[in-house]
Design an enzyme around this catalytic site. Structure first.
Site, PDB file in Angstrom:
ATOM      1  N   ASN A 147     -24.504  49.384 -68.736  1.00  0.00           N
ATOM      2  CA  ASN A 147     -23.383  50.265 -69.080  1.00  0.00           C
ATOM      3  C   ASN A 147     -23.182  50.430 -70.583  1.00  0.00           C
ATOM      4  O   ASN A 147     -22.051  50.591 -71.050  1.00  0.00           O
ATOM      5  CB  ASN A 147     -22.078  49.736 -68.455  1.00  0.00           C
ATOM      6  CG  ASN A 147     -22.158  49.665 -66.947  1.00  0.00           C
ATOM      7  OD1 ASN A 147     -22.848  50.459 -66.314  1.00  0.00           O
ATOM      8  ND2 ASN A 147     -21.473  48.706 -66.354  1.00  0.00           N
TER       9      ASN A 147
ATOM     10  N   MET B 241     -59.808   4.382 -50.726  1.00  0.00           N
ATOM     11  CA  MET B 241     -60.765   3.427 -50.168  1.00  0.00           C
ATOM     12  C   MET B 241     -60.927   2.223 -51.089  1.00  0.00           C
ATOM     13  O   MET B 241     -60.734   2.321 -52.306  1.00  0.00           O
ATOM     14  CB  MET B 241     -62.125   4.102 -49.989  1.00  0.00           C
ATOM     15  CG  MET B 241     -62.178   5.138 -48.881  1.00  0.00           C
ATOM     16  SD  MET B 241     -62.274   4.408 -47.231  1.00  0.00           S
ATOM     17  CE  MET B 241     -64.004   3.898 -47.194  1.00  0.00           C
TER      18      MET B 241
ATOM     19  N   GLU C  43      -9.142  51.022 -72.665  1.00  0.00           N
ATOM     20  CA  GLU C  43      -9.518  49.618 -72.787  1.00  0.00           C
ATOM     21  C   GLU C  43      -9.353  49.096 -74.211  1.00  0.00           C
ATOM     22  O   GLU C  43     -10.257  48.496 -74.794  1.00  0.00           O
ATOM     23  CB  GLU C  43     -10.970  49.393 -72.321  1.00  0.00           C
ATOM     24  CG  GLU C  43     -11.271  47.947 -71.973  1.00  0.00           C
ATOM     25  CD  GLU C  43     -12.605  47.750 -71.251  1.00  0.00           C
ATOM     26  OE1 GLU C  43     -12.998  46.603 -71.074  1.00  0.00           O
ATOM     27  OE2 GLU C  43     -13.221  48.748 -70.853  1.00  0.00           O
TER      28      GLU C  43
ATOM     29  N   GLY D  51     -22.167  54.136 -53.886  1.00  0.00           N
ATOM     30  CA  GLY D  51     -21.656  52.895 -54.456  1.00  0.00           C
ATOM     31  C   GLY D  51     -21.443  53.015 -55.946  1.00  0.00           C
ATOM     32  O   GLY D  51     -21.387  54.113 -56.510  1.00  0.00           O
TER      33      GLY D  51
ATOM     34  N   SER E  80     -20.878  50.922 -42.175  1.00  0.00           N
ATOM     35  CA  SER E  80     -22.343  50.918 -42.302  1.00  0.00           C
ATOM     36  C   SER E  80     -22.816  50.042 -43.465  1.00  0.00           C
ATOM     37  O   SER E  80     -24.007  49.988 -43.766  1.00  0.00           O
ATOM     38  CB  SER E  80     -22.855  52.345 -42.516  1.00  0.00           C
ATOM     39  OG  SER E  80     -22.297  52.897 -43.700  1.00  0.00           O
TER      40      SER E  80
ATOM     41  N   LYS F 268     -51.408  37.263 -66.980  1.00  0.00           N
ATOM     42  CA  LYS F 268     -52.776  37.656 -67.294  1.00  0.00           C
ATOM     43  C   LYS F 268     -53.082  38.973 -66.595  1.00  0.00           C
ATOM     44  O   LYS F 268     -53.058  39.052 -65.369  1.00  0.00           O
ATOM     45  CB  LYS F 268     -53.751  36.565 -66.829  1.00  0.00           C
ATOM     46  CG  LYS F 268     -55.223  36.889 -67.061  1.00  0.00           C
ATOM     47  CD  LYS F 268     -56.103  35.740 -66.577  1.00  0.00           C
ATOM     48  CE  LYS F 268     -57.582  36.010 -66.806  1.00  0.00           C
ATOM     49  NZ  LYS F 268     -58.441  34.889 -66.372  1.00  0.00           N
TER      50      LYS F 268
ATOM     51  N   HIS G  81     -21.579  39.216 -66.325  1.00  0.00           N
ATOM     52  CA  HIS G  81     -22.499  40.282 -66.731  1.00  0.00           C
ATOM     53  C   HIS G  81     -23.750  39.714 -67.384  1.00  0.00           C
ATOM     54  O   HIS G  81     -24.852  40.256 -67.225  1.00  0.00           O
ATOM     55  CB  HIS G  81     -21.794  41.240 -67.692  1.00  0.00           C
ATOM     56  CG  HIS G  81     -21.167  42.414 -67.010  1.00  0.00           C
ATOM     57  ND1 HIS G  81     -20.359  43.314 -67.650  1.00  0.00           N
ATOM     58  CD2 HIS G  81     -21.226  42.830 -65.720  1.00  0.00           C
ATOM     59  CE1 HIS G  81     -19.940  44.237 -66.794  1.00  0.00           C
ATOM     60  NE2 HIS G  81     -20.456  43.964 -65.618  1.00  0.00           N
TER      61      HIS G  81
ATOM     62  N   ARG H 283      -6.396  46.550 -70.412  1.00  0.00           N
ATOM     63  CA  ARG H 283      -7.460  46.820 -69.447  1.00  0.00           C
ATOM     64  C   ARG H 283      -8.588  45.786 -69.533  1.00  0.00           C
ATOM     65  O   ARG H 283      -9.357  45.604 -68.587  1.00  0.00           O
ATOM     66  CB  ARG H 283      -8.006  48.234 -69.657  1.00  0.00           C
ATOM     67  CG  ARG H 283      -8.950  48.674 -68.538  1.00  0.00           C
ATOM     68  CD  ARG H 283      -9.243  50.156 -68.571  1.00  0.00           C
ATOM     69  NE  ARG H 283     -10.183  50.522 -67.541  1.00  0.00           N
ATOM     70  CZ  ARG H 283     -10.592  51.756 -67.281  1.00  0.00           C
ATOM     71  NH1 ARG H 283     -10.086  52.771 -67.980  1.00  0.00           N
ATOM     72  NH2 ARG H 283     -11.472  52.001 -66.336  1.00  0.00           N
TER      73      ARG H 283
END
EC number: 4.2.3.4
Length: 1551
Positions: free
Chosen positions: A159, A866, A253, A111, A179, A1194, A268, A257
């Site tokens: 990144n 009570m 970039e 990934g 999968s 703690k 992010h 981009r």
């Protein structure tokens, strides 16, 4: 095998297909020659069949084609938290160990984590080697694998360290997704939707249509991707093409981009806070909506585009808000960490920023970005978008003329959707309102398969193909939020639904408010006509379960229509589908909102069904059988109710506004608003058939409207009310005909009265309306931000109405829940901002504030227990503190039935009484649901119906408080109580029968100790009020900012040492009750132990149940008992509760959810000392504590050497997200106990001490020895001071705490001398200042407290860095003296200050801080008093009493401070004034004894005290108490330590 190739940077290196492992192997081996191929993956992907095939094929082909080459594999741990320097180094070490050289080809299979990190390895290994990307997740396929961005994460963000390094190939084998877990699959769709949203509207439309099929496949138990193979490949391919095209234009970039970062600026930042619990795509999805809302706010993106984007993301199962139900489940308590300052901080270090300037991609329309670049955006605008509370700034320069087109009518939109869904044929609906309401309606229609729904014109047009009323049930509940219209319309629609194979009913539900709104009359009508409808919760409200297949019989239907016309419209629209023609008769009187009924009939005619009114019977309609025929096009008129807001803006600001598409021919009653309301109030109104223009009079010249019947336009009454608030004249404005507004999103009449009062505008409730007493604009008050501003009650019309009035105030006004306007006008705030030029700010309340705005304290509190347990007395105390009314339900029952309970039972029996008690409970819980303390009879829990009602009240967010006291004391009291009927059984038997019921039916419990003296009663009241503060959230326990200690009580029964507790607790800022060490752990015994502490110590309680494995005595295997004990701690309203991090997750989560306003200490104890502080397990435990949003973490270790303490200090410096209490136990751990700062565990010599804890004296001594404390000198200065008791007070405290300080006298009248001889010395610690230097010394103060500034004098001076702080603690001496004498907080009485000397100014400040609404000033001469009055702000509401007549008229005076000299005779004229006021004191005290404080401490009993006490029965407090209490605060300012109160009190009083 079909393979699509996508060019990027001039090369066709991106290959997309399904099942292309063979192609991957061949392409790499043939075209990328190398001696070594290294396949890197993670341990999850390693187990997949696709990866096994890939590695096997690679080895096989390599042996055939390149026998001299080798293939290596390496696996890394999965997950974002392993995308770091350490993992990268491990991969690099492996490559070096294997002898890899520069010709190596690295193949990254996995990934985004693998692609990013292994790409970065390739970029830097041997200064750059070739890399091939084989993404295995949808997110990686469409995002991270394409474009050559590589990186790893750092602790500061994602990144931040990386390089651009283009892969030789990107092989996207879609079969890898087989999968992929469902959540990861959905996660990837966020980037897919993003690329379409910024670049390709046609693809976005395809995605909208693909969502349902996609979600049904990927969420199936065994997903069959082959069934959507072509669409799936196209989905990936089109997204990749967009990114490849953009990257090819801007590889590094620099401009274009950046567009790929749409949603990432905010997404992010969110991800950085909630990772790893939330995934990248989930956060980006939320980010996209927030950035789209930003674009809409800036006037660039149309509202329909935001709605369309939101709908598409939701359709793919993605969250669009931080408060999305599933998102909240996943991130858990980390939700609380998403705070605006942290988000902005994360955004400010985004890589695409220009320095610290935040840049964001602005969407112009679906498929197009604004100016094709990222834009700098202001933090102010971002804050607005990211918060749900808004600060409306004053309307300074609104445009003189404006044209505003409101969104489509909610009423017409919802009706059109129902009619079209029931009709046949295709209709194009234009100008549909895109709001929460219509979103719920569209979703419900789609879920019931009522129509096929698509969009055209970039989402502006809804294309709906109706199924002619052929609807079927769905498996899921239909959630409708707070959409009242949708709920009522769909209730009847649901009765027409047929059964599906899997379900035979429809469930309609909504949010909490929706489940309070009435629907009973409609349900009654449907039931009478054959429908089977069941209430699943509260009778008369959603949720409803409607059995499918019954349909409507038809014939005559009778319906009560005096509450809501929507009931009528609901049946009207569905009536043509009944089995017989319908005659709908509206019973009970004239229907409400007749115009809306007329609207429904007119719209039904447009869809082919004509309704006829009966000619023989009033309010009766005949509806034929039939099927609606959808017109080709239906245009929704703009919402006339919404149009009232811009028109009212013009009226209130003296400007002009035109609504171009609503006029006199409108179907909507609210179109009359301008003519019927604004024109008579002084506005110029020009209305044509299709447009309306309003021009307001000069600001401040609106006229009140003596009477207007708004029955034809009830929703507009809120707008009229805020206009009337600033309409001044000879009369008030009276609005009638709006009774139905009590059962809308909230009780709007009550809400309007409540909120107008915050602006200083008085309004009165009428039987069917409201009367508003307008005021001058200049007199408008600004609602307090501290008191949570204006509550919107989750009601769109309340929020929009008050946004208009807010802008007329002098200061910004806070409005809560601004997003509620999404029901009818999602872009309302954008209109205010961009069209009316109004400055808006987002606002985030301080942590711990109730963000709902309707505080727990608004809701009535029910008291059970009570008889004889103090319910009446404590209820009065509670009501006094909360500002509530107190209602004894037994008394209420007696008054209602005209008989006392004792006689009632004697005459009619207990059973009859219990029936009446249940009826009264039902009435009271509803009728007195806000602003009351409801004290119940002791036996209310005897009936099952009442028990359920109490439980329901708790579920709905209410407080049911169980009061109890020692059973023997209760028995003694009841044995002599003849005012109530005798128990039919022994008191103890009754208690045993009811005990569990009381526990089940309450969510808080207070055990009151028996009191014998007035002093004990005062202390009980104070401890009870402290308890109430915690359970209502009025005041949360504070976390010390300086050094603090907590005394650990380790005895089996505190009763044995109760008299010593005050002395034992010296030096502690809190006490820890070790529940596991008590001799028994029954709830009653623990409640008694808490009561003992509260009776003797005014300190926060830390409630701890320490298990055996964590060093305590509670058995580890008794999990359920542990859970119950922890919940008991919450129920007892303790300040802090210790939750062990080793407890089962479900126990921790339940405590976090149910803790209320109790703070949580997350603890972990390594009692055996197995872990060194450099062990990562400590960091894991700390992070676990942070992740559950504990208030304090703690961590307790055990030292075996000095080094253990030094390592602990390193750990302490590295972990600062949450306050950390960390110490080592044992004789070697003492240094850590000394260096810890927050709630250091301490002991006393008289307590058991198995853990080697130190006393506070020992800690301070060691801290001084190692240089943590330095010797300091403190002085009292002034003249004469030879009798000053300040040295006694301070030196006694230094001795008790073992502090290296001295306190002495320095007699002087010269401030310069004091500076030269005392202040300017290195050991100077601070001053206590008396006359005549309280003014002269101020020139040396570089900073003054608010008290010192307003009082105009200082009595305390302490060094600051670079200067000195001047403070005045006299006012604290006054307020603390009152509270310690039993005066409750917020006493709701007026105050009196006697005298005009320096102390009188402190008294004025003190009485204002206590909460006195008015403060009277009395003195022998009044000239000085007028000077004092003029020097204080107006809100102090000071009144000088110049004559005896004025004094006699002084009202509600319950507190007084005498500041006249006590050693001289009282002036007779002054005494006369004072006595006039004191004489009224008995009736002025609000639940407490009227109290006078003497400011002089000599003599102990002054003449003024004698008069107050003996003649007028006031409580008189001697001046020595003020001296002690101001010294208590002064000591804290001087030293940072809490003074041992009993010690300093004895030192002064017993001198």
């Amino acid at each position: 095998m079909s393979i699509e190739k996508v060019p990027i940077l001039g090369k066709e290196t991106i290959h997309v297909g399904y099942g292309i492992q063979d192609h991957i192997v061949t392409e790499v081996v043939d075209n990328l020659a190398s001696s070594t191929y290294v396949i890197v993956t993670d341990t999850n992907v390693e187990k997949t069949p696709q990866f096994s095939k890939l590695t096997n094929d690679f080895t096989k082909v390599l042996n055939e084609k390149r026998p001299d080459s080798r293939v290596l594999t390496y696996s890394v741990p999965p997950g974002e938290n392993n995308k770091n320097r350490a993992t990268k180094a491990a991969v690099e070490d492996f490559l070096l160990q294997q002898g890899c050289t520069r010709d190596t080809v690295i193949i990254a299979v996995g990934g985004g984590v693998i692609g990013d990190m292994i790409g970065f390895v390739a970029a830097t290994f041997m200064r750059g080697v070739r890399v091939v990307q084989v993404p295995t997740t949808l997110l990686a396929m469409v995002d991270s694998s394409v474009g050559g961005k590589t990186a790893i994460d750092t602790p500061l963000g994602k990144n931040f360290i990386g390089a651009f390094h283009q892969p030789q190939y990107v092989f996207i084998d879609v079969s890898y997704l087989e999968s992929l877990p469902t959540r990861q699959f959905i996660n990837g769709m966020a980037e897919v939707v993003k690329t379409a949203a910024i670049w390709n509207e046609e693809e976005f439309t395809r995605l909208e249509n693909f969502s349902k099929q996609f979600l049904s496949v990927v969420t199936a138990k065994n997903p069959d991707l082959l069934s959507i193979k072509e669409e799936l490949v196209k989905t990936v391919l089109e997204s990749v093409r967009v990114k490849a095209e953009v990257v090819s234009s801007d590889e590094k970039e620099s401009s274009l981009r950046n567009l790929l970062n749409f949603g990432h600026t905010i997404g992010h930042a969110i991800e950085a806070i909630v990772t790893p619990e939330a995934l990248h795509g989930e956060c980006v999805s939320i980010g996209m909506i927030k950035e789209a809302e930003l674009a809409r706010y800036l006037g660039i993106l149309p509202p329909v585009a935001v709605a369309r984007l939101s709908k598409c993301l939701v359709a793919y199962g993605l969250p669009v808000t931080i408060d999305d139900k599933l998102f909240l489940q996943r991130v858990g308590p980390k939700r609380h960490n998403i705070e605006i300052d942290l988000l902005l901080k994360k955004m400010s270090i985004d890589k695409k920023n220009d320095g610290s300037k935040i840049r964001s991609v602005i969407l112009e329309s679906i498929g197009k970005c604004y100016q094709l670049k990222a834009h700098e955006v202001s933090k102010q605008d971002l804050t607005f978008v990211l918060t749900d509370e808004v600060l409306v700034h004053p309307f300074k320069q609104p445009p003189q003329e404006n044209v505003i087109t409101p969104p489509g009518s909610k009423s017409i939109s919802n009706r059109a959707l129902i009619l079209a869904a029931l009709g046949t044929g295709t209709v194009r609906i234009k100008n549909l309102l895109h709001s929460d309401d219509t979103k719920h309606m569209l979703a419900a229609v789609a879920a019931l398969k009522g129509a096929e729904i698509t969009t055209e014109d970039n989402g502006e047009t809804i294309v709906l193909k109706g199924n002619g009323g052929d609807l079927v049930t769905c498996d899921e509940e239909l959630y409708l939020g707070n959409a009242g219209t949708a709920s009522r319309f769909l209730t009847t629609v649901a009765s027409l639904v047929g059964k599906s194979e899997s379900n035979d009913h429809v469930v309609l539900t909504g949010n909490a408010r929706m489940q309070e709104r009435p629907i009973g009359p409609l349900v009654d009508a449907l039931r009478s006509n054959g429908s089977e409808v069941q209430y699943l919760n509260k009778e008369g409200s959603l949720p409803l379960k409607i059995t499918a297949g019954n349909g409507l019989k038809g014939g005559r239907i009778e319906l009560a229509a005096t509450i809501s016309s929507q009931y009528v419209s609901s049946i009207l629209m569905c009536a043509p589908y009944a089995k017989e023609p319908v005659t709908l008769a509206l019973v009970g009187g004239k229907p409400i909102s007749q115009l809306y009924i007329d609207m429904t009939c007119a719209m039904m005619k447009s869809f082919g069904i004509e309704v006829t009114k009966s000619t023989t019977e009033d309010y009766t309609y005949h509806i034929p059988k039939g099927t609606y025929k959808n017109p080709a096009e239906y245009v929704i008129e703009s919402d006339a109710s919404s149009a009232t807001y811009p028109l009212a803006f013009a009226a209130m600001t003296g400007t002009s506004c035109t609504v171009p598409n609503i006029g006199s021919s409108s179907l909507q009653g609210d179109a009359r608003f301008a003519v019927d309301v604004l024109k008579p109030m002084g506005c110029k109104v020009e209305q044509t058939a299709t447009s309306t223009t309003v021009t307001g009079p000069p600001r401040g010249q609106l006229k009140p409207l003596p009477h207007v019947d708004m029955e034809p336009m009830t929703d507009a009454f809120l707008t009229a009310s805020v206009v009337a608030a600033v309409a001044q004249g000879d009369s008030s404005t009276t609005i009638t005909g709006i009774a139905n507004q009590r059962v809308k999103e909230c009780n709007r009449i009550e809400a309007m009265i409540t909120e107008l009062a915050k602006f200083g505008v008085k309004a009165d409730e009428l039987p069917d309306g409201i009367e508003i007493h307008g005021i001058d604009i200049a007199d408008l008050k600004t609602p307090s931000i501290e008191k949570r501003g204006v509550c919107s009650y989750d009601d769109h019309r309340v929020a929009m109405s008050f946004s208009l009035l807010s802008g007329l105030c002098k200061e910004p006004v806070l409005i809560l829940e601004r997003s509620t306007t999404g029901k009818t006008w999602p872009g309302w705030w954008d209109i205010l901002h961009s069209k009316f030029n109004i400055e808006l700010d987002g606002y985030e309340p301080p942590f711990g504030t109730d963000k709902e705005g309707t505080k727990a304290s608004d809701k009535s509190i029910i008291i059970i227990g009570m008889r004889g347990t103090g319910k009446s007395t404590l209820s009065e105390w509670l009501a006094s503190f909360m500002g509530f009314k107190s209602l004894d339900m037994d008394v209420y029952l007696e008054e209602k039935l005209g008989n006392d309970i004792k006689s009632l039972i004697k005459e009619k029996g207990w059973e009859y009484f219990r029936e009446q008690e249940a009826a009264i409970a039902k009435e009271c819980f509803s009728k007195f649901s806000k602003g009351y303390v409801l004290s119940t009879g002791g036996g209310i829990v005897e009936g099952a119906e009442n028990r359920q009602r109490l439980k329901d009240y708790i579920t709905a967010g209410g407080i049911v408080l169980h009061l109890h006291r020692d059973l023997e004391e209760t028995v003694s009291f009841l044995s002599v109580d003849t005012t109530r009927p005798a128990y039919t059984s022994e008191v103890k038997e009754v208690w045993l029968r009811r005990e569990q019921w009381y526990d089940d039916c309450s969510n808080y419990h207070f055990y009151s100790s028996h009191c014998n003296t007035e002093e004990e009663f005062d202390h009980l009241r104070k401890s009870f009020v402290n308890f109430i503060k915690i359970i209502t959230g009025t005041e949360k326990a504070s976390i010390p900012s300086g050094r603090s200690a907590a005394l650990s009580l380790t005895v089996p029964d505190l009763n044995a040492i109760s008299s010593q507790l005050g002395d034992i607790a010296v030096g502690a800022e809190a006490v820890e009750l070790r529940v596991d060490l008590l001799k028994e752990t029954s709830s009653s015994f623990i409640a008694d132990q808490i009561a003992v502490i509260r009776k003797h110590i005014d300190l926060p309680i830390i409630y701890t149940v320490r298990t055996e494995s964590q060093g305590g005595k509670f058995p580890d295997n008794k999990v359920e008992e542990l859970r119950n004990l922890l919940l008991l701690g919450v129920k007892l309203g303790v300040a802090f509760i210790d939750v062990e991090l080793t407890a089962p997750v479900e126990v921790i989560e339940e405590i976090i959810i149910k803790k209320g306003y109790t703070r949580v200490i997350a603890s972990y104890n390594d009692i055996a000392g197995k872990l060194g502080w450099s062990n990562v397990e400590w960091t894991n435990k700390y992070n676990q504590g942070v992740s559950i949003n504990a208030d304090i973490v703690k961590l307790i270790g055990r030292a075996s050497s000095l080094q253990d303490n030094l390592e602990l200090e390193v750990f302490r410096k590295q972990n600062t997200l949450k306050p950390l209490l960390a110490v080592n136990l044992g004789s070697q751990g003492k240094l850590s106990q000394v260096l810890n700062t927050i709630f250091t565990p301490i002991t006393q010599e008289s307590l058991p001490n198995e853990d080697g804890l130190l006393t506070i004296k020992e800690i301070n001594q060691i801290y001084f020895d190692i240089g943590g404390l330095t010797a300091k000198k403190f002085w009292v200065i002034g003249s004469p001071i030879q009798h000053s008791r300040s040295p006694n007070l301070h030196n006694a405290a230094y001795k008790a705490l073992n502090l290296p300080f001295t306190f002495d006298r320095f007699e002087s009248t010269d401030a310069d001398q004091v500076y030269k001889e005392l202040i300017n010395k290195p050991d100077f610690g601070g001053l206590a200042i008396t006359m005549p230097l309280k003014l002269d010394i101020m020139k040396y103060a570089t900073e003054l407290s608010d008290a010192a500034q307003k009082i105009g004098a200082v009595n305390t001076l302490v060094p600051l860095e670079g200067g000195y702080l001047g403070d005045n603690t006299d006012w604290v001496g006054i307020t603390s003296s009152f509270t310690r004498a039993g005066v409750p907080p917020n006493p709701r009485v007026n105050g009196l200050v006697i005298g005009a000397g320096g102390t009188s100014r402190a008294a004025i400040y003190a009485l204002h801080q206590i909460g006195c609404e008015k403060i009277y000033l009395a003195n022998r001469t009044t000239s000085k008093l007028n000077e004092i009055k003029d020097s204080f702000p107006k809100e102090y509401n000071l009144e000088v009493l110049e004559t005896e007549d004025q004094a006699e008229k002084a009202q509600n005076v319950g507190l007084a401070v005498s500041c006249v000299p006590a050693d001289k005779p009282l002036d007779e004229s002054l005494l006369q004034k004072v006595e006039k006021i004191l004489a009224n004191g008995e009736k002025s005290s609000n639940g407490f004894k009227s109290t006078l404080l003497e400011a002089s401490y000599k003599p102990r009993v002054t003449p003024m005290m004698k008069i107050a006490d003996e003649k007028f029965k006031w409580r008189a407090i001697p001046g020595v108490e003020m001296l002690v209490n101001q010294g208590d605060r002064q000591f804290q300012i001087h030293t940072g330590f809490t003074a041992p109160y009993d010690v300093i009190h004895r030192a002064v009083v017993e001198e």
